[in-house]
Write an enzyme that holds these catalytic residues in place. Structure first.
Site, PDB file in Angstrom:
ATOM      1  N   ARG A   8       8.748   0.621  -4.914  1.00 42.61           N
ATOM      2  CA  ARG A   8       7.836   0.251  -6.012  1.00 42.61           C
ATOM      3  C   ARG A   8       7.830   1.314  -7.114  1.00 42.61           C
ATOM      4  O   ARG A   8       6.790   1.617  -7.702  1.00 42.61           O
ATOM      5  CB  ARG A   8       6.401   0.017  -5.540  1.00 42.61           C
ATOM      6  CG  ARG A   8       6.263  -0.781  -4.273  1.00 42.61           C
ATOM      7  CD  ARG A   8       6.690  -2.217  -4.415  1.00 42.61           C
ATOM      8  NE  ARG A   8       6.695  -2.869  -3.097  1.00 42.61           N
ATOM      9  CZ  ARG A   8       7.353  -3.994  -2.835  1.00 42.61           C
ATOM     10  NH1 ARG A   8       8.067  -4.588  -3.768  1.00 42.61           N
ATOM     11  NH2 ARG A   8       7.312  -4.538  -1.648  1.00 42.61           N
ATOM     12  N   ARG A  50      -6.065 -12.055   7.400  1.00 40.16           N
ATOM     13  CA  ARG A  50      -5.621 -10.669   7.236  1.00 40.16           C
ATOM     14  C   ARG A  50      -6.705  -9.785   6.607  1.00 40.16           C
ATOM     15  O   ARG A  50      -6.770  -8.591   6.876  1.00 40.16           O
ATOM     16  CB  ARG A  50      -4.357 -10.653   6.377  1.00 40.16           C
ATOM     17  CG  ARG A  50      -3.926  -9.275   5.969  1.00 40.16           C
ATOM     18  CD  ARG A  50      -2.550  -9.325   5.372  1.00 40.16           C
ATOM     19  NE  ARG A  50      -2.295  -8.212   4.483  1.00 40.16           N
ATOM     20  CZ  ARG A  50      -1.248  -8.121   3.691  1.00 40.16           C
ATOM     21  NH1 ARG A  50      -0.345  -9.103   3.668  1.00 40.16           N
ATOM     22  NH2 ARG A  50      -1.069  -7.080   2.919  1.00 40.16           N
ATOM     23  N   LYS A  75      -7.219   0.834   0.893  1.00 40.88           N
ATOM     24  CA  LYS A  75      -6.854   0.174  -0.373  1.00 40.88           C
ATOM     25  C   LYS A  75      -8.091  -0.450  -0.997  1.00 40.88           C
ATOM     26  O   LYS A  75      -8.990  -0.886  -0.288  1.00 40.88           O
ATOM     27  CB  LYS A  75      -5.815  -0.924  -0.121  1.00 40.88           C
ATOM     28  CG  LYS A  75      -4.467  -0.372   0.314  1.00 40.88           C
ATOM     29  CD  LYS A  75      -3.357  -1.397   0.144  1.00 40.88           C
ATOM     30  CE  LYS A  75      -2.086  -0.858   0.777  1.00 40.88           C
ATOM     31  NZ  LYS A  75      -0.856  -1.457   0.226  1.00 40.88           N
ATOM     32  N   TRP A 113       2.319 -13.490   6.728  1.00 44.47           N
ATOM     33  CA  TRP A 113       1.806 -12.307   6.030  1.00 44.47           C
ATOM     34  C   TRP A 113       0.339 -12.399   5.652  1.00 44.47           C
ATOM     35  O   TRP A 113      -0.277 -11.399   5.276  1.00 44.47           O
ATOM     36  CB  TRP A 113       2.662 -12.021   4.791  1.00 44.47           C
ATOM     37  CG  TRP A 113       4.057 -11.659   5.168  1.00 44.47           C
ATOM     38  CD1 TRP A 113       5.159 -12.491   5.137  1.00 44.47           C
ATOM     39  CD2 TRP A 113       4.522 -10.410   5.690  1.00 44.47           C
ATOM     40  NE1 TRP A 113       6.264 -11.821   5.597  1.00 44.47           N
ATOM     41  CE2 TRP A 113       5.906 -10.542   5.949  1.00 44.47           C
ATOM     42  CE3 TRP A 113       3.904  -9.192   5.964  1.00 44.47           C
ATOM     43  CZ2 TRP A 113       6.677  -9.497   6.473  1.00 44.47           C
ATOM     44  CZ3 TRP A 113       4.669  -8.153   6.482  1.00 44.47           C
ATOM     45  CH2 TRP A 113       6.047  -8.317   6.730  1.00 44.47           C
ATOM     46  N   GLU A 130       2.850  -2.488  -9.047  1.00 42.58           N
ATOM     47  CA  GLU A 130       3.287  -3.504  -8.100  1.00 42.58           C
ATOM     48  C   GLU A 130       2.312  -4.675  -8.222  1.00 42.58           C
ATOM     49  O   GLU A 130       1.105  -4.457  -8.285  1.00 42.58           O
ATOM     50  CB  GLU A 130       3.231  -2.918  -6.678  1.00 42.58           C
ATOM     51  CG  GLU A 130       3.628  -3.914  -5.610  1.00 42.58           C
ATOM     52  CD  GLU A 130       3.403  -3.394  -4.184  1.00 42.58           C
ATOM     53  OE1 GLU A 130       2.813  -2.320  -4.007  1.00 42.58           O
ATOM     54  OE2 GLU A 130       3.839  -4.089  -3.247  1.00 42.58           O
ATOM     55  N   GLU A 149      -4.584 -11.325 -15.723  1.00 44.79           N
ATOM     56  CA  GLU A 149      -5.250 -12.155 -14.702  1.00 44.79           C
ATOM     57  C   GLU A 149      -5.205 -13.626 -15.127  1.00 44.79           C
ATOM     58  O   GLU A 149      -4.944 -14.505 -14.309  1.00 44.79           O
ATOM     59  CB  GLU A 149      -6.701 -11.713 -14.514  1.00 44.79           C
ATOM     60  CG  GLU A 149      -7.428 -12.546 -13.444  1.00 44.79           C
ATOM     61  CD  GLU A 149      -8.881 -12.143 -13.231  1.00 44.79           C
ATOM     62  OE1 GLU A 149      -9.539 -11.718 -14.205  1.00 44.79           O
ATOM     63  OE2 GLU A 149      -9.364 -12.261 -12.085  1.00 44.79           O
ATOM     64  N   ASP A 179      -3.955  -6.435  -0.805  1.00 44.84           N
ATOM     65  CA  ASP A 179      -2.909  -5.503  -1.224  1.00 44.84           C
ATOM     66  C   ASP A 179      -2.756  -5.465  -2.738  1.00 44.84           C
ATOM     67  O   ASP A 179      -1.875  -6.122  -3.280  1.00 44.84           O
ATOM     68  CB  ASP A 179      -1.572  -5.929  -0.575  1.00 44.84           C
ATOM     69  CG  ASP A 179      -0.498  -4.853  -0.686  1.00 44.84           C
ATOM     70  OD1 ASP A 179      -0.841  -3.710  -1.000  1.00 44.84           O
ATOM     71  OD2 ASP A 179       0.685  -5.167  -0.436  1.00 44.84           O
ATOM     72  N   GLU A 198       3.161  -3.048   9.244  1.00 46.90           N
ATOM     73  CA  GLU A 198       4.410  -3.565   8.686  1.00 46.90           C
ATOM     74  C   GLU A 198       5.622  -2.986   9.399  1.00 46.90           C
ATOM     75  O   GLU A 198       6.564  -2.506   8.770  1.00 46.90           O
ATOM     76  CB  GLU A 198       4.456  -3.288   7.173  1.00 46.90           C
ATOM     77  CG  GLU A 198       3.285  -3.943   6.455  1.00 46.90           C
ATOM     78  CD  GLU A 198       3.276  -3.747   4.950  1.00 46.90           C
ATOM     79  OE1 GLU A 198       3.779  -2.718   4.488  1.00 46.90           O
ATOM     80  OE2 GLU A 198       2.764  -4.643   4.257  1.00 46.90           O
ATOM     81  N   ARG A 256      -3.970   5.843   6.847  1.00 53.48           N
ATOM     82  CA  ARG A 256      -4.125   4.598   6.083  1.00 53.48           C
ATOM     83  C   ARG A 256      -4.749   3.477   6.920  1.00 53.48           C
ATOM     84  O   ARG A 256      -4.383   3.269   8.070  1.00 53.48           O
ATOM     85  CB  ARG A 256      -2.780   4.126   5.538  1.00 53.48           C
ATOM     86  CG  ARG A 256      -2.306   4.973   4.379  1.00 53.48           C
ATOM     87  CD  ARG A 256      -0.951   4.503   3.917  1.00 53.48           C
ATOM     88  NE  ARG A 256      -0.970   3.724   2.704  1.00 53.48           N
ATOM     89  CZ  ARG A 256      -0.286   2.605   2.526  1.00 53.48           C
ATOM     90  NH1 ARG A 256       0.408   2.076   3.496  1.00 53.48           N
ATOM     91  NH2 ARG A 256      -0.310   1.986   1.372  1.00 53.48           N
TER      92      ARG A 256
END
Ligand SMILES: *[C@@H]1O[C@H](CO)[C@@H](O)[C@H](O)[C@H]1NC(C)=O
Ligand SMILES: *[C@@H]1O[C@H](CO)[C@@H](O)[C@H](O)[C@H]1NC(C)=O
Ligand SMILES: *[C@@H]1O[C@H](CO)[C@@H](O)[C@H](O)[C@H]1NC(C)=O
Ligand SMILES: *[C@@H]1O[C@H](CO)[C@@H](O)[C@H](O)[C@H]1NC(C)=O
Ligand SMILES: *[C@@H]1O[C@H](CO)[C@@H](O)[C@H](O)[C@H]1NC(C)=O
Ligand SMILES: *[C@@H]1O[C@H](CO)[C@@H](O)[C@H](O)[C@H]1NC(C)=O
Ligand SMILES: *[C@@H]1O[C@H](CO)[C@@H](O)[C@H](O)[C@H]1NC(C)=O
Ligand SMILES: *[C@@H]1O[C@H](CO)[C@@H](O)[C@H](O)[C@H]1NC(C)=O
Ligand SMILES: *[C@@H]1O[C@H](CO)[C@@H](O)[C@H](O)[C@H]1NC(C)=O
Ligand SMILES: *[C@@H]1O[C@H](CO)[C@@H](O)[C@H](O)[C@H]1NC(C)=O
Ligand SMILES: *[C@@H]1O[C@H](CO)[C@@H](O)[C@H](O)[C@H]1NC(C)=O
Ligand SMILES: *[C@@H]1O[C@H](CO)[C@@H](O)[C@H](O)[C@H]1NC(C)=O
Length: 835
Positions: A170, A346, A370, A552, A403, A521, A375, A297, A330
């Site tokens: 990224r 998730r 985060k 995912w 990203e 957005e 994400d 991941e 994390r």
């Protein structure tokens, strides 16, 4: 030949690459006058590696450059001087300060006048104060001030996702400034310059390698390389941290013992890590600590051995503790899920994994969370984990690297997005509990906490690939220092430092910045549905269906009639209930959930009415048209500044803003087409699927070209494009124009793939009017695509072309490499028309 006025010659001559960022120290314009500034700089520490020494050098350089005034550096006492040092060193040399000054860690005292005093709580604090003083001078602020400033939180780090081979995950601004060929680069000039930028906004540590880490970082040779990086950044008060590969002990790292296990409770593993940690501290005595991504991941971690995440984190905490280092662990841990389970989510993962461990982490562990539970999406609710850890240090993870947010080819000023999280009131125990007060440690009385941001600067002279994206980097540092600071003011300040003091320039660029996140957005994902980028490939262009039917968990659950994640407690995944009760109650009910997060929390029909009165589907259409329309204005606003910005930076940014104008239309059409197709509900204003000013390439006369069905379908106008019959032979498309004669802006939508640079020529009545290449991989820097899709789709526009009814219009395309000169459509736009 006409002579250019002198200022214009200067404006053109002084090309700037952007490498100095906001630290250009541009000479003040002659219209500004200033009082006399002391000519002596007294530096209270003459050790060359001291940030205090650096502060003296920086003051001398800055004052020379901004005011054209030379200063003498010494440590003799002068009546009229700028004194810089630690508070303790000042008291030792001059006796007590008149004012009683209270400074927290890294804070500074700044008092200006005929005697200017810049004092740090520690050495780096003094440097921060010097940068602040220079920022005032560079902005033409000469009023006398006396104040103390201390950071809101002790941890103000950046994360680089650099791989040892020199690539950056990224990263959109070139290759790594730290690594190449599996090791630390020899020339660390850029690392020193990066440390200077970081220090100037109060950042105190950099994790230099990717969280998807590689064990080879721990070889003795590479540890020495880390030592060189640390030596380079130390004069700026910036410490080095590293990301660890959890399974390093059994990875056969050259020069280290090789175990058969990495079980965090195995004594040989404990010894291995304390041994390696010891080696690192021998070379880097002030190493900041470790960053760990475990069991996420595909990464190995403590769960591999049925140990808890806390046991994994504490393994490193214990190795670091004797040296004063900390572990950033994390919270980005989640499993693959099955979408046919309505209650799978998730977004629940972080709270599921970490809440039961609250209180089990050592005191030098900080859980790095985060900002939202998924994400880095264009809008997310604040992660509920912030409100669920009472006995654990926490830090927020932000992302300066764009990203999901345009990868620096789209202008998106992010601080207003960050503000929705940092200023969010979690109502823990029904009390005011803003996220920034939780991470600073205030709410739960924690000793540690703060900020980390993924920045990913690269070797490009612009650092991030885009001059305007540097505002996100600057603002990140300012907000980590003081999260209550006004994000508009921060942008104005950054603009003055980066481009100049002219109010028109400051207002125009700041206005563009403030419009940019709402616009993005609007033309990407609305109402909390997430960004709708391609999550399985490059996280860049549109691909709404990539969100669903995979493990995912970034789902939208869009079907023919309905869309959105049901995250209620009553009928959904229960996520809403992971917030404290007052917040949970708001999100549980559609009537109290804000429109901009409706689809995050609720599964509703496309015809659901919003508080605005519109239906969900009509909001999608309207927002996409309005967002893309706003994006068209950025290049035009920028062009009004042509005489006020040096040519190089002006042109480089203009190129990106024009790209964004075109790509925002790709976004608009892809998302509108997709939901129009899936819902079957027409746009009330009849824009979607209705393009009177377009000519589809597949409907033209094709020679050496063939029709191609694009996937995903919505990323081609009318689902189809054309490509050359093979990848060697030139082809052409042509047609007779039936538009009324006039002057048009002609847009060509084509696909610019990685792995070839096709050549195109536009012809009117067989006469060439323009040529271009599909060569954006050479300069745009976003993750490229090798397919015809929403990442490679772009528009190039030729302005002011005279066209007559009956003209024969054509394009000749010459393929190159794997790029078969792909064309989607042409569009003929009279002034004021957008199609
Ligand atoms: C001067 O700077 C050096 C290097 O940072 C540091 O070790 C030393 O303690 C400082 N001296 C004083 C008196 O602050
Ligand atoms: C401190 O106070 C004394 C006496 O009032 C004054 O002369 C001096 O200028 C002050 N120093 C500073 C740095 O303000
Ligand atoms: C990496 O290795 C290649 C091939 O040996 C060499 O050409 C290149 O200069 C090296 N890069 C750096 C930054 O050392
Ligand atoms: C680490 O780097 C080495 C050398 O570049 C490579 O062979 C290995 O696959 C990498 N390991 C991981 C886990 O990425
Ligand atoms: C190190 O240990 C691992 C796991 O036991 C093994 O697979 C690997 O071959 C070993 N590497 C070396 C260089 O000995
Ligand atoms: C680390 O372990 C090695 C053996 O693998 C040993 O030679 C070395 O002295 C140890 N270093 C430290 C700092 O404990
Ligand atoms: C992991 O731990 C759980 C709970 O202590 C236990 O039930 C399970 O059997 C363990 N699994 C393995 C593979 O050791
Ligand atoms: C998901 O669950 C459904 C229903 O239980 C099952 O048919 C399907 O195979 C599962 N998919 C995966 C990828 O496990
Ligand atoms: C409740 O959940 C079911 C799935 O279990 C879903 O089909 C239904 O639409 C939901 N009802 C409401 C009112 O959201
Ligand atoms: C907190 O607020 C919730 C929701 O308004 C309420 O149900 C609860 O009783 C309150 N708790 C306290 C301790 O006041
Ligand atoms: C660096 O960025 C500039 C500005 O965006 C761009 O023009 C240039 O091509 C980039 N260079 C590389 C090597 O990517
Ligand atoms: C044509 O494309 C193929 C792959 O699609 C590639 O292998 C070949 O090298 C290309 N030919 C030319 C002349 O670039």
């Amino acid at each position: 030949m006409q002579l250019l006025p002198l200022f214009a010659v200067f404006g053109l001559a002084l090309a700037e690459t952007g490498i100095n960022g906001w630290l250009r120290y541009a000479a003040l314009p002659s219209s500004v006058s200033w009082p006399s500034i002391p000519k002596h700089i007294v530096v209270l520490n003459t050790t060359k590696t001291s940030p205090v020494y650096t502060a003296g050098q920086e003051l001398q350089r800055g004052i020379q450059s901004i005011l054209g005034q030379g200063c003498h550096i010494s440590n003799d006492k002068h009546e009229e001087s700028i004194v810089v040092g630690t508070l303790d060193a000042y008291v030792a040399a001059y006796g007590k300060l008149n004012e009683s000054v209270e400074l927290k860690g890294d804070g500074y005292w700044l008092s200006t006048g005929s005697k200017t005093v810049i004092l740090g709580q520690n050495e780096r604090g003094a440097l921060y104060g010097a940068f602040e003083y220079l920022s005032m001078l560079a902005q033409g602020h000469f009023s006398t001030v006396s104040y103390a400033s201390s950071p809101d939180a002790p941890i103000r780090w950046v994360n680089q996702w650099d791989n040892l081979d020199g690539s950056i995950e990224r990263g959109f601004g070139g290759a790594s400034i730290f690594f190449a060929n599996g090791t630390v680069v020899n020339d660390l000039t850029r690392v020193s310059e990066y440390a200077r930028l970081l220090a100037s906004v109060g950042i105190n540590a950099v994790v230099v390698n990717n969280v998807n880490a590689n064990a080879t970082l721990l070889s003795p040779h590479n540890i020495d390389g880390l030592g060189r990086i640390a030596d380079t950044m130390r004069p700026y008060g910036v410490q080095v941290g590293i990301a660890l590969y959890f399974a390093s002990p059994s990875s056969g790292v050259q020069g280290q013992a090789n175990l058969t296990t990495f079980d965090p409770l195995d004594p040989s593993v404990v010894t291995w890590w304390s041994n390696v940690t010891e080696q690192i501290y021998e070379r880097v005595p002030d190493m900041a600590g470790y960053l760990v991504k475990a069991n996420s991941e595909g990464q190995p971690g403590p769960l591999t051995y049925n140990r808890t995440l806390a046991e994994g984190a504490n393994l490193f905490a214990k190795a670091l503790q004797p040296h004063g280092g900390i572990v950033m662990f994390r919270a980005f841990v989640y499993n693959q899920l099955n979408e046919s389970d309505w209650k799978a989510d998730r977004a629940n993962a972080a709270v599921d994994f970490f809440k039961p461990l609250d209180g089990q982490f050592d005191d030098n562990v900080v859980v790095q969370i985060k900002y939202g539970p998924i994400d880095f999406q264009v809008r997310e609710p604040a992660s509920p984990l912030f409100a669920n850890l009472y006995h654990t240090n926490t830090a927020i993870e932000l992302q300066v690297s764009q990203e999901y947010l345009g990868q620096q080819t789209h202008l998106v000023y992010l601080p207003p997005l960050w503000d929705t999280i940092l200023g969010f009131d979690m109502r823990v125990d029904n009390q005011t509990s803003l996220v920034h007060d939780i991470i600073s440690g205030r709410t739960f009385d924690r000793p540690l906490g703060g900020y980390a941001a993924v920045v990913n600067v690269g070797t490009n002279q612009t650092w991030l690939g885009s001059h305007l994206s540097m505002a996100n980097f600057y603002a990140y540092g300012r907000l980590a220092w003081n999260p209550a600071e006004d994000t508009t003011k921060i942008h104005e300040e950054w603009t003055r430092l980066t481009f100049g003091l002219d109010p028109q320039l400051v207002n125009t660029i700041t206005n563009m910045a403030l419009e940019s996140w709402p616009a993005y957005e609007n033309y990407s994902g609305n109402l909390g549905v997430q960004t709708l980028t391609d999550i399985l490939y490059t996280h860049f262009g549109p691909n709404p269906q990539s969100q669903d039917n995979n493990g995912w968990g970034q789902w939208t659950r869009a079907d023919h009639n309905t869309i959105g994640m049901d995250r209620t407690v009553s009928n959904g995944t229960g996520y809403a209930g992971t917030y404290p009760p007052e917040v949970a109650a708001i999100y549980e009910n559609i009537s109290t959930t804000p429109d901009n997060l409706l689809l995050w929390f609720h599964h509703v029909p496309y015809t659901q009415q919003l508080k605005s009165g519109k239906t969900v589907i009509q909001h999608f259409y309207d927002a996409h048209y309005s967002g893309a329309e706003t994006a068209q204005t950025f290049a035009t606003q920028w062009q009004t500044l042509a005489s006020k910005i040096d040519t190089q930076r002006f042109n480089e940014q203009l190129c990106r803003l024009k790209y964004q104008a075109g790509h925002s239309l790709v976004w608009r059409d892809a998302i509108c087409n997709f939901y129009h197709n899936v819902s079957g509900i027409a746009d009330e204003l009849n824009r979607v699927g209705n393009h009177p000013w377009r000519i589809e390439a597949e409907s033209m006369t094709l020679k050496g070209y063939k029709q191609y069905t694009v996937s995903p379908f919505e990323t081609a106008s009318n689902y189809h494009a054309v490509v050359t019959s093979d990848n060697i032979t030139t082809g052409s498309v042509s047609t007779t124009l039936h538009f009324p004669s006039g002057i048009y802006d002609i847009g060509v939508n084509f696909y610019d793939l990685y792995g070839g640079e096709s050549h195109f020529e536009m012809l009117i009545n067989n006469k060439g009017v323009a040529t271009w290449r599909g060569d954006s991989e050479d300069y745009l820097g976003h993750t490229p695509s090798i397919y015809l899709d929403g990442h490679s789709a772009r528009r190039i526009t030729f302005e002011g072309v005279a066209v007559k009814e009956g003209d024969v219009f054509g394009i000749v395309g010459t393929p190159d490499g794997i790029e078969p000169a792909p064309l989607d459509y042409m569009v003929f736009l009279l002034k004021g028309v957008l199609d």
